[in-house]
Design a protein around this motif. Structure first.
Motif, PDB file in Angstrom:
ATOM      1  N   THR A 171     -52.763 -23.654-103.310  1.00  0.00           N
ATOM      2  CA  THR A 171     -53.082 -23.190-104.649  1.00  0.00           C
ATOM      3  C   THR A 171     -53.942 -24.228-105.355  1.00  0.00           C
ATOM      4  OG1 THR A 171     -52.158 -22.125-106.609  1.00  0.00           O
ATOM      5  CG2 THR A 171     -51.048 -24.130-105.846  1.00  0.00           C
ATOM      6  N   GLY A 172     -54.495 -23.815-106.488  1.00  0.00           N
ATOM      7  CA  GLY A 172     -55.248 -24.746-107.313  1.00  0.00           C
ATOM      8  C   GLY A 172     -56.727 -24.829-107.008  1.00  0.00           C
ATOM      9  N   GLY A 173     -57.202 -23.978-106.102  1.00  0.00           N
ATOM     10  CA  GLY A 173     -58.608 -24.045-105.713  1.00  0.00           C
ATOM     11  C   GLY A 173     -59.361 -22.766-105.992  1.00  0.00           C
ATOM     12  N   GLU A 174     -60.566 -22.737-105.486  1.00  0.00           N
ATOM     13  CA  GLU A 174     -61.458 -21.614-105.744  1.00  0.00           C
ATOM     14  C   GLU A 174     -61.703 -20.717-104.531  1.00  0.00           C
ATOM     15  OE1 GLU A 174     -62.429 -20.947-108.825  1.00  0.00           O
ATOM     16  OE2 GLU A 174     -61.289 -22.721-109.425  1.00  0.00           O
ATOM     17  N   HIS A 175     -61.414 -21.196-103.349  1.00  0.00           N
ATOM     18  CA  HIS A 175     -61.735 -20.413-102.148  1.00  0.00           C
ATOM     19  C   HIS A 175     -60.872 -19.148-102.112  1.00  0.00           C
ATOM     20  CE1 HIS A 175     -62.468 -19.313 -97.993  1.00  0.00           C
ATOM     21  NE2 HIS A 175     -63.498 -20.140 -98.030  1.00  0.00           N
ATOM     22  N   PRO A 176     -61.469 -17.977-101.859  1.00  0.00           N
ATOM     23  CA  PRO A 176     -60.715 -16.723-101.919  1.00  0.00           C
ATOM     24  C   PRO A 176     -59.751 -16.494-100.754  1.00  0.00           C
ATOM     25  CG  PRO A 176     -62.972 -16.296-101.247  1.00  0.00           C
ATOM     26  CD  PRO A 176     -62.896 -17.754-101.603  1.00  0.00           C
ATOM     27  N   LYS A 177     -59.923 -17.189 -99.629  1.00  0.00           N
ATOM     28  CA  LYS A 177     -59.037 -17.002 -98.477  1.00  0.00           C
ATOM     29  C   LYS A 177     -58.821 -18.344 -97.778  1.00  0.00           C
ATOM     30  CE  LYS A 177     -59.119 -13.001 -96.350  1.00  0.00           C
ATOM     31  NZ  LYS A 177     -59.466 -11.961 -95.396  1.00  0.00           N
ATOM     32  N   PRO A 178     -58.118 -19.258 -98.437  1.00  0.00           N
ATOM     33  CA  PRO A 178     -57.930 -20.558 -97.802  1.00  0.00           C
ATOM     34  C   PRO A 178     -56.999 -20.482 -96.598  1.00  0.00           C
ATOM     35  CG  PRO A 178     -56.565 -20.403 -99.735  1.00  0.00           C
ATOM     36  CD  PRO A 178     -57.416 -19.157 -99.705  1.00  0.00           C
ATOM     37  N   ASP A 179     -57.267 -21.322 -95.637  1.00  0.00           N
ATOM     38  CA  ASP A 179     -56.365 -21.516 -94.515  1.00  0.00           C
ATOM     39  C   ASP A 179     -56.283 -23.016 -94.264  1.00  0.00           C
ATOM     40  OD1 ASP A 179     -58.568 -22.314 -92.889  1.00  0.00           O
ATOM     41  OD2 ASP A 179     -58.835 -20.290 -92.136  1.00  0.00           O
ATOM     42  N   TYR A 180     -55.421 -23.410 -93.357  1.00  0.00           N
ATOM     43  CA  TYR A 180     -55.166 -24.832 -93.134  1.00  0.00           C
ATOM     44  C   TYR A 180     -56.439 -25.589 -92.779  1.00  0.00           C
ATOM     45  CZ  TYR A 180     -52.771 -29.039 -91.539  1.00  0.00           C
ATOM     46  OH  TYR A 180     -52.347 -30.329 -91.390  1.00  0.00           O
ATOM     47  N   GLU A 181     -57.209 -25.045 -91.866  1.00  0.00           N
ATOM     48  CA  GLU A 181     -58.448 -25.727 -91.447  1.00  0.00           C
ATOM     49  C   GLU A 181     -59.392 -25.948 -92.623  1.00  0.00           C
ATOM     50  OE1 GLU A 181     -60.222 -25.767 -87.982  1.00  0.00           O
ATOM     51  OE2 GLU A 181     -58.309 -25.740 -86.940  1.00  0.00           O
ATOM     52  N   LEU A 182     -59.559 -24.924 -93.454  1.00  0.00           N
ATOM     53  CA  LEU A 182     -60.448 -25.043 -94.612  1.00  0.00           C
ATOM     54  C   LEU A 182     -59.896 -26.027 -95.641  1.00  0.00           C
ATOM     55  CD1 LEU A 182     -61.517 -21.344 -95.267  1.00  0.00           C
ATOM     56  CD2 LEU A 182     -63.024 -23.246 -94.669  1.00  0.00           C
ATOM     57  N   VAL A 183     -58.617 -25.925 -95.946  1.00  0.00           N
ATOM     58  CA  VAL A 183     -58.015 -26.791 -96.952  1.00  0.00           C
ATOM     59  C   VAL A 183     -58.100 -28.250 -96.510  1.00  0.00           C
ATOM     60  CG1 VAL A 183     -55.861 -27.373 -98.150  1.00  0.00           C
ATOM     61  CG2 VAL A 183     -56.565 -24.982 -97.931  1.00  0.00           C
ATOM     62  N   CYS A 184     -57.933 -28.508 -95.228  1.00  0.00           N
ATOM     63  CA  CYS A 184     -58.002 -29.878 -94.711  1.00  0.00           C
ATOM     64  C   CYS A 184     -59.386 -30.514 -94.869  1.00  0.00           C
ATOM     65  CB  CYS A 184     -57.583 -29.925 -93.241  1.00  0.00           C
ATOM     66  SG  CYS A 184     -55.792 -29.855 -93.034  1.00  0.00           S
ATOM     67  N   THR A 185     -60.405 -29.700 -95.070  1.00  0.00           N
ATOM     68  CA  THR A 185     -61.742 -30.270 -95.282  1.00  0.00           C
ATOM     69  C   THR A 185     -61.859 -30.907 -96.661  1.00  0.00           C
ATOM     70  OG1 THR A 185     -62.746 -28.267 -96.236  1.00  0.00           O
ATOM     71  CG2 THR A 185     -62.786 -28.482 -93.811  1.00  0.00           C
TER      72      THR A 185
ATOM     73  N   GLY B  66     -49.778 -41.766 -99.219  1.00  0.00           N
ATOM     74  CA  GLY B  66     -49.823 -42.623 -98.039  1.00  0.00           C
ATOM     75  C   GLY B  66     -51.154 -42.480 -97.328  1.00  0.00           C
ATOM     76  N   ASN B  67     -51.081 -42.179 -96.035  1.00  0.00           N
ATOM     77  CA  ASN B  67     -52.301 -42.037 -95.231  1.00  0.00           C
ATOM     78  C   ASN B  67     -52.946 -40.664 -95.333  1.00  0.00           C
ATOM     79  OD1 ASN B  67     -52.212 -44.687 -94.254  1.00  0.00           O
ATOM     80  ND2 ASN B  67     -50.816 -44.120 -92.618  1.00  0.00           N
ATOM     81  N   ASP B  68     -52.305 -39.733 -96.030  1.00  0.00           N
ATOM     82  CA  ASP B  68     -52.885 -38.408 -96.255  1.00  0.00           C
ATOM     83  C   ASP B  68     -53.797 -38.512 -97.480  1.00  0.00           C
ATOM     84  OD1 ASP B  68     -51.474 -37.251 -94.146  1.00  0.00           O
ATOM     85  OD2 ASP B  68     -49.771 -36.741 -95.423  1.00  0.00           O
ATOM     86  N   VAL B  69     -55.095 -38.452 -97.245  1.00  0.00           N
ATOM     87  CA  VAL B  69     -56.062 -38.692 -98.313  1.00  0.00           C
ATOM     88  C   VAL B  69     -56.922 -37.456 -98.535  1.00  0.00           C
ATOM     89  CG1 VAL B  69     -57.996 -40.139 -99.057  1.00  0.00           C
ATOM     90  CG2 VAL B  69     -56.119 -41.152 -97.745  1.00  0.00           C
ATOM     91  N   GLY B  70     -57.137 -37.106 -99.801  1.00  0.00           N
ATOM     92  CA  GLY B  70     -57.991 -35.986-100.170  1.00  0.00           C
ATOM     93  C   GLY B  70     -57.361 -35.203-101.301  1.00  0.00           C
ATOM     94  N   THR B  71     -58.166 -34.426-101.988  1.00  0.00           N
ATOM     95  CA  THR B  71     -57.660 -33.655-103.130  1.00  0.00           C
ATOM     96  C   THR B  71     -56.575 -32.664-102.713  1.00  0.00           C
ATOM     97  OG1 THR B  71     -59.455 -32.052-102.883  1.00  0.00           O
ATOM     98  CG2 THR B  71     -59.797 -33.857-104.457  1.00  0.00           C
ATOM     99  N   GLN B  72     -56.569 -32.256-101.452  1.00  0.00           N
ATOM    100  CA  GLN B  72     -55.551 -31.316-100.983  1.00  0.00           C
ATOM    101  C   GLN B  72     -54.156 -31.951-100.968  1.00  0.00           C
ATOM    102  OE1 GLN B  72     -57.974 -32.664 -99.130  1.00  0.00           O
ATOM    103  NE2 GLN B  72     -57.440 -32.830 -96.973  1.00  0.00           N
ATOM    104  N   TYR B  73     -54.086 -33.276-101.093  1.00  0.00           N
ATOM    105  CA  TYR B  73     -52.803 -33.987-101.099  1.00  0.00           C
ATOM    106  C   TYR B  73     -52.425 -34.505-102.489  1.00  0.00           C
ATOM    107  CZ  TYR B  73     -53.605 -33.824 -96.099  1.00  0.00           C
ATOM    108  OH  TYR B  73     -53.841 -33.398 -94.825  1.00  0.00           O
ATOM    109  N   ARG B  74     -53.075 -33.973-103.521  1.00  0.00           N
ATOM    110  CA  ARG B  74     -52.809 -34.448-104.882  1.00  0.00           C
ATOM    111  C   ARG B  74     -51.399 -34.091-105.331  1.00  0.00           C
ATOM    112  NH1 ARG B  74     -56.349 -30.180-105.243  1.00  0.00           N
ATOM    113  NH2 ARG B  74     -55.858 -28.412-106.597  1.00  0.00           N
TER     114      ARG B  74
ATOM    115  N   HIS C  95     -58.137 -26.451-103.142  1.00  0.00           N
ATOM    116  CA  HIS C  95     -56.714 -26.127-103.030  1.00  0.00           C
ATOM    117  C   HIS C  95     -55.903 -27.366-102.664  1.00  0.00           C
ATOM    118  CE1 HIS C  95     -57.020 -21.813-103.473  1.00  0.00           C
ATOM    119  NE2 HIS C  95     -58.084 -21.840-102.677  1.00  0.00           N
ATOM    120  N   ALA C  96     -54.662 -27.363-103.116  1.00  0.00           N
ATOM    121  CA  ALA C  96     -53.693 -28.378-102.738  1.00  0.00           C
ATOM    122  C   ALA C  96     -52.677 -27.750-101.795  1.00  0.00           C
ATOM    123  CB  ALA C  96     -52.967 -28.911-103.973  1.00  0.00           C
ATOM    124  N   GLU C  97     -52.174 -28.553-100.871  1.00  0.00           N
ATOM    125  CA  GLU C  97     -51.015 -28.128-100.092  1.00  0.00           C
ATOM    126  C   GLU C  97     -49.837 -28.156-101.056  1.00  0.00           C
ATOM    127  OE1 GLU C  97     -50.189 -30.119 -96.426  1.00  0.00           O
ATOM    128  OE2 GLU C  97     -52.257 -29.951 -95.727  1.00  0.00           O
ATOM    129  N   ALA C  98     -49.105 -27.069-101.134  1.00  0.00           N
ATOM    130  CA  ALA C  98     -48.028 -26.944-102.121  1.00  0.00           C
ATOM    131  C   ALA C  98     -46.847 -26.210-101.511  1.00  0.00           C
ATOM    132  CB  ALA C  98     -48.544 -26.181-103.351  1.00  0.00           C
TER     133      ALA C  98
END
Length: 173
Positions: free
Chosen positions: A32-46, A86-94, A51-54
């Protein structure tokens, strides 16, 4: 039943902790929290979807108070780390809390204020309205229980579960 949507690093850790809390009937990992209409794990990890993992935590306030659910959230992650855990870096880990109404926003702000005192300031946890929530792929649901020998679970999730268990013993299964 009450539902909170919380993001604080990898959703596997939040899932592992909240599934061990009395009164929690469901934890659904997602995005959640993003703009992509069909996020999946591969896309979110970029880190490009916004989107954030939630997790969506469903719980009974007659068993576990909302404040405890939120205090657990601020215990299991470091809310002073911007766009990482920790070592998980990126806006998806906010670190973020997504509210559904004004009462929930106020509850989240009060929890953030308590955490700010606990952590000595510097909280960067975002509090924002909940937009569309996308369930993560099936293999992410209850990941910790399904993959007990997985390295990430053992070295990252287990210490978080143990930390929460020690501080919130009366509420743990």
């Amino acid at each position: 039943m009450t539902e909170f949507v919380l993001a604080g690093g990898c959703f596997w850790c939040l899932d592992a902790v909240y599934r061990n809390v009395k009164g929690v009937s469901d934890v659904i990992s997602g995005y959640t929290g993003g703009e992509h209409p069909k996020p999946d794990y591969e896309l979110v990890c970029t880190g490009t979807t916004g989107h954030a993992e939630a997790v969506r935590v469903v719980f009974d306030e007659n068993v576990v108070p909302a404040d405890v659910i939120l205090d657990i959230f601020f215990t299991l992650q470091d809310p002073r780390q911007l766009n990482r855990q920790g070592n998980d870096v990126g806006t998806q880990y906010r670190s973020a809390m997504y509210y559904t109404d004004e009462a929930q926003r106020e509850l989240f702000e009060a929890a953030r204020d308590r955490a700010d005192e606990l952590w000595g300031g510097g909280i960067v946890t975002e509090i924002a309205p909940l937009g569309q929530y996308f369930d993560a792929e099936d293999y992410h649901q209850d990941f910790f229980a399904k993959n007990p020998g997985q390295g990430y679970c053992n070295f990252v999730a287990v210490p978080k579960v143990n930390k929460v268990r020690a501080k919130f013993t009366p509420y743990m299964l």
